[in-house]
Design a protein around this motif. Structure first.
Motif, PDB file in Angstrom:
ATOM      1  N   ALA A  42       0.827  -1.209   0.000  1.00  0.00           N
ATOM      2  CA  ALA A  42       0.000   0.000   0.000  1.00  0.00           C
ATOM      3  C   ALA A  42       0.862   1.259   0.000  1.00  0.00           C
ATOM      4  CB  ALA A  42      -0.936   0.007   1.199  1.00  0.00           C
ATOM      5  N   SER A  43       1.982   1.225   0.716  1.00  0.00           N
ATOM      6  CA  SER A  43       2.874   2.383   0.750  1.00  0.00           C
ATOM      7  C   SER A  43       3.567   2.583  -0.594  1.00  0.00           C
ATOM      8  CB  SER A  43       3.923   2.213   1.855  1.00  0.00           C
ATOM      9  OG  SER A  43       3.331   2.246   3.131  1.00  0.00           O
ATOM     10  N   VAL A  44       3.924   1.489  -1.259  1.00  0.00           N
ATOM     11  CA  VAL A  44       4.533   1.586  -2.591  1.00  0.00           C
ATOM     12  C   VAL A  44       3.560   2.257  -3.561  1.00  0.00           C
ATOM     13  CG1 VAL A  44       5.361   0.271  -4.580  1.00  0.00           C
ATOM     14  CG2 VAL A  44       6.066  -0.375  -2.278  1.00  0.00           C
ATOM     15  N   GLY A  45       2.313   1.772  -3.566  1.00  0.00           N
ATOM     16  CA  GLY A  45       1.321   2.345  -4.469  1.00  0.00           C
ATOM     17  C   GLY A  45       1.028   3.803  -4.154  1.00  0.00           C
ATOM     18  N   ALA A  46       0.874   4.131  -2.858  1.00  0.00           N
ATOM     19  CA  ALA A  46       0.570   5.508  -2.474  1.00  0.00           C
ATOM     20  C   ALA A  46       1.700   6.443  -2.881  1.00  0.00           C
ATOM     21  CB  ALA A  46       0.326   5.585  -0.967  1.00  0.00           C
ATOM     22  N   ALA A  47       2.944   6.041  -2.620  1.00  0.00           N
ATOM     23  CA  ALA A  47       4.083   6.891  -2.981  1.00  0.00           C
ATOM     24  C   ALA A  47       4.163   7.085  -4.485  1.00  0.00           C
ATOM     25  CB  ALA A  47       5.381   6.262  -2.452  1.00  0.00           C
ATOM     26  N   ARG A  48       3.935   6.012  -5.211  1.00  0.00           N
ATOM     27  CA  ARG A  48       3.980   6.061  -6.679  1.00  0.00           C
ATOM     28  C   ARG A  48       2.977   7.070  -7.232  1.00  0.00           C
ATOM     29  NH1 ARG A  48       1.951   0.759 -10.129  1.00  0.00           N
ATOM     30  NH2 ARG A  48       1.763   1.767 -12.181  1.00  0.00           N
ATOM     31  N   TYR A  49       1.753   7.025  -6.735  1.00  0.00           N
ATOM     32  CA  TYR A  49       0.705   7.893  -7.261  1.00  0.00           C
ATOM     33  C   TYR A  49       0.820   9.326  -6.752  1.00  0.00           C
ATOM     34  CZ  TYR A  49      -1.494   3.565  -8.812  1.00  0.00           C
ATOM     35  OH  TYR A  49      -1.750   2.365  -9.432  1.00  0.00           O
ATOM     36  N   ASP A 214      -1.968   0.492   9.885  1.00  0.00           N
ATOM     37  CA  ASP A 214      -0.560   0.453   9.489  1.00  0.00           C
ATOM     38  C   ASP A 214      -0.007   1.872   9.401  1.00  0.00           C
ATOM     39  OD1 ASP A 214      -0.819  -2.291   9.185  1.00  0.00           O
ATOM     40  OD2 ASP A 214      -1.388  -2.108   7.072  1.00  0.00           O
ATOM     41  N   GLY A 215       1.249   1.996   9.712  1.00  0.00           N
ATOM     42  CA  GLY A 215       1.897   3.277   9.529  1.00  0.00           C
ATOM     43  C   GLY A 215       2.163   3.524   8.052  1.00  0.00           C
ATOM     44  N   ILE A 216       2.215   4.781   7.653  1.00  0.00           N
ATOM     45  CA  ILE A 216       2.527   5.127   6.270  1.00  0.00           C
ATOM     46  C   ILE A 216       4.047   5.133   6.128  1.00  0.00           C
ATOM     47  CG2 ILE A 216       2.331   6.896   4.492  1.00  0.00           C
ATOM     48  CD1 ILE A 216      -0.275   7.773   5.859  1.00  0.00           C
ATOM     49  N   VAL A 217       4.550   4.210   5.345  1.00  0.00           N
ATOM     50  CA  VAL A 217       5.993   4.028   5.205  1.00  0.00           C
ATOM     51  C   VAL A 217       6.471   4.780   3.968  1.00  0.00           C
ATOM     52  CG1 VAL A 217       7.855   2.335   4.931  1.00  0.00           C
ATOM     53  CG2 VAL A 217       5.835   1.778   6.314  1.00  0.00           C
ATOM     54  N   VAL A 218       7.486   5.595   4.129  1.00  0.00           N
ATOM     55  CA  VAL A 218       8.072   6.324   3.007  1.00  0.00           C
ATOM     56  C   VAL A 218       9.381   5.646   2.605  1.00  0.00           C
ATOM     57  CG1 VAL A 218       7.036   8.494   3.738  1.00  0.00           C
ATOM     58  CG2 VAL A 218       9.331   7.898   4.528  1.00  0.00           C
ATOM     59  N   PRO A 219       9.847   5.857   1.374  1.00  0.00           N
ATOM     60  CA  PRO A 219      11.120   5.255   0.963  1.00  0.00           C
ATOM     61  C   PRO A 219      12.259   5.717   1.872  1.00  0.00           C
ATOM     62  CG  PRO A 219       9.941   6.150  -0.932  1.00  0.00           C
ATOM     63  CD  PRO A 219       9.221   6.626   0.280  1.00  0.00           C
TER      64      PRO A 219
END
Length: 301
Positions: A42-49, A214-219
């Motif tokens: 979910a964090s990968v998708g959110a960061a991507r968009y 879940d926490g929002i994970v950033v790169p």
């Protein structure tokens, strides 16, 4: 065909192929990120968009400010739903699939889409010919050969698992997005439609993470940043816009059939950049995919 219509026709096909090339190199990057990085899907998708959406919105408001705003509540709801299905759910399911299955299995997502679009079109009352069905079936077989999921010894897929179901459902989300969004894309324009659905996709994924606790994970690492920026710029930025822009001049049947080509791009990229070789069975698959497109009726929609 007038000069303006001819330009629009060729521009639509150019954008379609730009999307296909970007998606052709997406799966190895996503596979690397999900297996070597520490970001949840979910964090990968959110960061991507959420990295892509501001660029879309800035470009739109700089060039066509009034046209960027949807026309009413119904449009806002439609854009939110297409963002949920075609952006958020599609990416979440695909990245979940790549956590547990090989990239070959995950790449089958592309091969499912033309068949799913065909079924959705039939359910919607579209006329379908035997040539259309035969073309999609032959293209699927060729795609399996290119992906090395099929050769002279039979199927070579790893044992099917829940991850394969995620890949199938991810493809279904994209098929719905492709098949049912055309009227809205045509009315609003490809840039507004892409900008808002990508933004809504990122927001839906943020909401999903909060709802799940879940926490929002950033790169954090260089690898994660490189992969996320690549996914934001190419498989999201260029590919999403290109796919929606292509809907102006490419029929639904021909556009969905192009989903068989990203594996071909992946195979060729492997030869050019990673020193891999294309097997005889893969060459056969490439030929089958290319030839099967010729079966599509000229007026296929």
């Amino acid at each position: 065909m007038s000069g303006r219509r001819k330009y629009g026709f060729y521009a639509s096909w150019l954008w379609a192929w730009a999307a296909i090339v970007c998606w052709g190199v997406m799966f190895p990057v996503g596979d690397l990120l999900m297996k070597e990085g520490n970001m949840p899907p979910a964090s990968v998708g959110a960061a991507r968009y959420l990295l892509s959406a501001p660029a879309f919105l800035a470009a739109g408001f700089a060039t066509r400010r009034r046209a960027m705003l949807p026309h009413g509540l119904r449009d806002w709801i439609s854009l939110s739903l297409f963002g949920l299905i075609g952006s958020a759910a599609m990416a979440l399911l695909l990245f979940h699939a790549q956590e547990s299955i090989p990239s070959v299995n995950a790449s089958l997502m592309e091969a499912y889409v033309p068949m799913q679009v065909l079924v959705l079109a039939m359910l919607g009352g579209s006329r379908t010919t035997w040539r259309h069905v035969a073309s999609v079936a032959a293209g699927f077989a060729g795609c399996l050969l290119v992906l090395r999921a099929l050769d002279g010894s039979g199927f070579r897929l790893a044992a099917l698992s829940r991850g394969d179901l995620f890949a199938f459902l991810s493809a279904l989300c994209w098929a719905i997005y492709t098949a049912w969004s055309r009227p809205l894309v045509s009315r609003l324009g490809s840039l507004p439609f892409t900008a808002w659905t990508v933004l809504f996709g990122g927001l839906w994924l943020v909401i999903w993470q909060i709802a799940c606790g879940d926490g929002i994970v950033v790169p954090r690492t260089g690898l994660e940043w490189r992969c996320i920026l690549f996914l934001a710029a190419f498989p999201t930025g260029i590919a999403f816009y290109g796919w929606n822009a292509a809907q102006k001049g490419v029929s639904l049947a021909r556009l969905s059939f192009l989903e068989y080509f990203p594996p071909l791009v992946s195979a060729i990229a492997g030869v050019l950049f990673f020193g891999e070789r294309i097997t005889g069975w893969q060459w056969l698959g490439i030929a089958v995919v290319i030839l099967s497109q010729r079966l599509l009726p000229r007026d296929a929609e």
